[in-house]
Design an enzyme around this catalytic site. Structure first.
Site, mmCIF file in Angstrom:
data_model
loop_
_atom_site.group_PDB
_atom_site.id
_atom_site.type_symbol
_atom_site.label_atom_id
_atom_site.label_comp_id
_atom_site.label_asym_id
_atom_site.label_seq_id
_atom_site.Cartn_x
_atom_site.Cartn_y
_atom_site.Cartn_z
ATOM 1 N N HIS A 60 73.502 -20.912 -93.222
ATOM 2 C CA HIS A 60 74.465 -20.695 -94.301
ATOM 3 C C HIS A 60 75.522 -19.666 -93.887
ATOM 4 C CE1 HIS A 60 71.029 -22.375 -96.529
ATOM 5 N NE2 HIS A 60 71.914 -22.760 -97.428
ATOM 6 N N ASP A 114 72.954 -31.858 -94.012
ATOM 7 C CA ASP A 114 72.781 -30.709 -94.891
ATOM 8 C C ASP A 114 74.159 -30.420 -95.504
ATOM 9 O OD1 ASP A 114 71.735 -28.511 -96.186
ATOM 10 O OD2 ASP A 114 70.849 -27.634 -94.398
#
Length: 412
Positions: free
Chosen positions: A253, A326
Site C-alpha cells: 500500500h 489487487d
C-alpha cells in the site's frame, strides 16, 4: 446493438433447454412424460460445459464492446461519484448506466445499517443491465468491513491467525459458511477472502494475523474449507494474494516491495494454499503487486507480469477462473503507472478484472483505445468476459431465464 425480438429470445431458451436435457439424460422409458427439463429451473452450479458455453455465447453475442470492457472492472463508489457513500446519487446512476462495470466494492464508509445497505445494493443492481459482483473485504479480525460496522448485525470472528491456531479446518469452514450466509442476505455475492498467504515474516504488518499461519499444509486445509463455506452460500471466494506475499517485509500500500524468493521455494510453500483453493473451486484469485525479481528478472509487479499471471498461475497451476488484480490505487502502482497504462498492462499480462483503478474513466478509456488501436484484441477481451459471465451464471448472479437475455439486449 440490434435488439432481439421476444420470439428469438424464446427460441434461444428452447435451444438451450434441448441442449441441457440431452446431456446425461436417462433412457426415455425412465422419464415421466411431463418431466421436461427447463433451463430456467436447472441448477446453475452443475450446468454441463456445453450448456454453459451456449449460455455465455448467447449473452456475449448481445453485448456491445463497451459493455464487455465495463465487465473488466470492479470499482468503489468514489469512482462513480465522490459524493456517493451510502445511497445512490444521480451522478452515480449515470456512470453505472454509462460504463456498466463488472462489479462494485463497498467499504465501511458505505455501510450505515442493514436496511440502508440492502437498499443501496438493490438500487445499484436495478441500475445496470448486466448483474454486477457486489463485493467486500470480509476476512474476519480487523479486516471485516461489515462485521466491524455497528448496526450491521453480522457475526464477528477473530483473526484468521486465531482460527489457524485451533488446527481445525472445520473452523475455517464455519467462518466461510457463516460469512457467506450473512453477507448474502445483505446482497453481497463476492468476498475478497480467504487470505491464502503464509505468515512467515514477523515484520510483515500487511498480512500478519490475516493469515491462517505459517504451515503450508495447515493453511492449505483452512483455505480450502473457507472457500467451500463461502461458495456453498452462493458467494464467490477470491484467494489472495498470489503468488503469496506473507514473507515480504514491506507494505504494497505504501510503495515498492520485492519478494526475495525462488520459483522452487514458491512451489514448495506459497503455492500450496492456492493450489488447494483452486482444487476447492475458488471462483477468483487476486494477484499481488509484489515484485518477484528473482523469478521475473524485473521490478515489474507480479500483477502486471505475464510470466506470473499467465505462464505460472494460468498455465502451470492450471487455473481457469477469474484472475483479478489487487487494488490498482495502491502506491506501488500509482507511483510508477498512470491509471490507463496500468489497466492495459494488467489485461495484457492475463488478468481478467481490474480492481479499483486510480481513475476509472481513464482506465476504461485506455482499454477501449487499446482495442481500437489493435494493441489489445477483442478476442483477448472476450476470453476474460467469458470467465466473468460463467462465474456470474454459476453463482446465480446472472439468472438462467430469458429475462436476463432481454435485459442485456436493451443497449442503446
Amino acid at each position: 446493438m440490434k435488439k432481439y425480438t421476444l420470439i428469438s429470445l424464446m427460441l434461444v431458451v428452447m435451444v438451450l433447454t434441448v441442449v441441457l436435457s440431452a446431456c446425461g439424460k436417462k433412457e426415455a422409458s425412465d422419464q415421466p412424460a411431463e418431466a421436461s427439463t427447463s433451463i430456467q429451473n436447472a441448477d446453475p452450479e452443475n450446468l454441463d460445459d456445453i450448456t454453459m458455453d451456449a449460455l455465455v455465447d448467447e449473452a456475449m453475442k448481445q453485448m456491445t464492446l463497451e459493455q464487455k470492457i465495463g465487465q473488466l472492472f470492479i470499482v468503489c463508489t468514489d469512482s462513480l461519484d465522490f459524493n456517493a457513500e451510502t445511497e445512490m446519487t444521480d451522478e452515480m446512476k449515470t456512470n453505472l448506466e454509462k460504463y456498466q462495470p463488472g462489479g462494485v466494492i463497498l467499504f465501511s464508509f458505505n455501510l450505515d445499517h442493514r436496511e440502508q445497505t440492502t437498499e443501496f445494493i438493490q438500487d445499484m443492481k436495478e441500475t445496470t443491465k448486466i448483474p454486477m459482483f457486489i463485493s467486500v473485504d470480509e476476512e474476519g479480525g480487523n479486516v471485516a468491513r461489515i462485521a466491524n460496522t455497528d448496526g450491521m448485525g453480522t457475526t464477528k470472528f477473530p483473526s484468521m491467525a486465531t482460527i489457524g491456531e485451533t488446527g481445525d479446518p472445520s473452523q475455517a469452514y464455519t467462518v466461510g459458511d457463516t460469512v457467506g450466509r450473512e453477507i448474502s442476505e445483505l446482497g453481497f455475492n463476492l468476498d475478497f477472502a480467504p487470505v491464502a498467504d503464509l505468515s512467515t515474516n514477523e515484520d510483515n504488518t500487511e498480512i500478519g494475523e490475516r493469515s491462517f499461519g505459517s504451515d503450508p499444509d495447515l493453511v492449505s486445509q483452512m483455505v480450502s474449507q473457507e472457500v467451500k463455506g463461502l461458495q456453498n452460500n452462493g458467494v464467490s471466494a477470491a484467494l489472495k494474494h498470489f503468488p503469496g506475499q506473507g514473507n515480504a517485509g514491506e507494505d504494497t500500500h505504501k510503495g515498492y516491495v520485492n519478494l526475495d524468493v525462488t520459483i522452487d521455494g514458491l512451489r514448495d510453500n506459497e503455492f500450496l494454499p492456492f493450489e488447494e483453493g483452486i482444487a476447492a473451486g475458488a471462483d477468483m484469485i487476486m494477484m499481488s503487486h509484489v515484485s518477484v525479481k528473482g523469478i521475473t528478472q524485473s521490478d515489474i509487479p507480479a500483477s502486471l507480469s505475464s510470466l506470473m499471471v499467465n505462464d505460472i498461475l494460468r498455465e502451470e497451476l492450471q487455473y481457469d477462473g477469474i484472475i483479478i488484480t489487487d487494488a490498482m490505487n495502491m502506491k506501488i502502482i500509482t507511483k510508477f503507472y498512470e491509471a490507463g497504462q496500468a489497466a492495459v498492462s494488467a489485461i495484457k499480462a492475463g488478468n481478467d478484472m481490474i480492481l479499483m483503478p486510480d481513475n476509472f474513466e481513464s482506465a476504461y478509456e485506455a482499454v477501449s483505445e487499446a482495442v481500437e488501436e489493435g494493441t489489445l484484441s477483442e478476442k483477448r477481451i472476450n476470453a476474460s468476459v467469458r470467465r466473468i459471465l460463467e462465474v456470474k451464471i454459476r453463482r446465480g448472479i446472472l439468472p438462467l431465464n430469458s429475462s436476463i437475455l432481454e435485459k442485456i439486449t436493451q443497449a442503446e
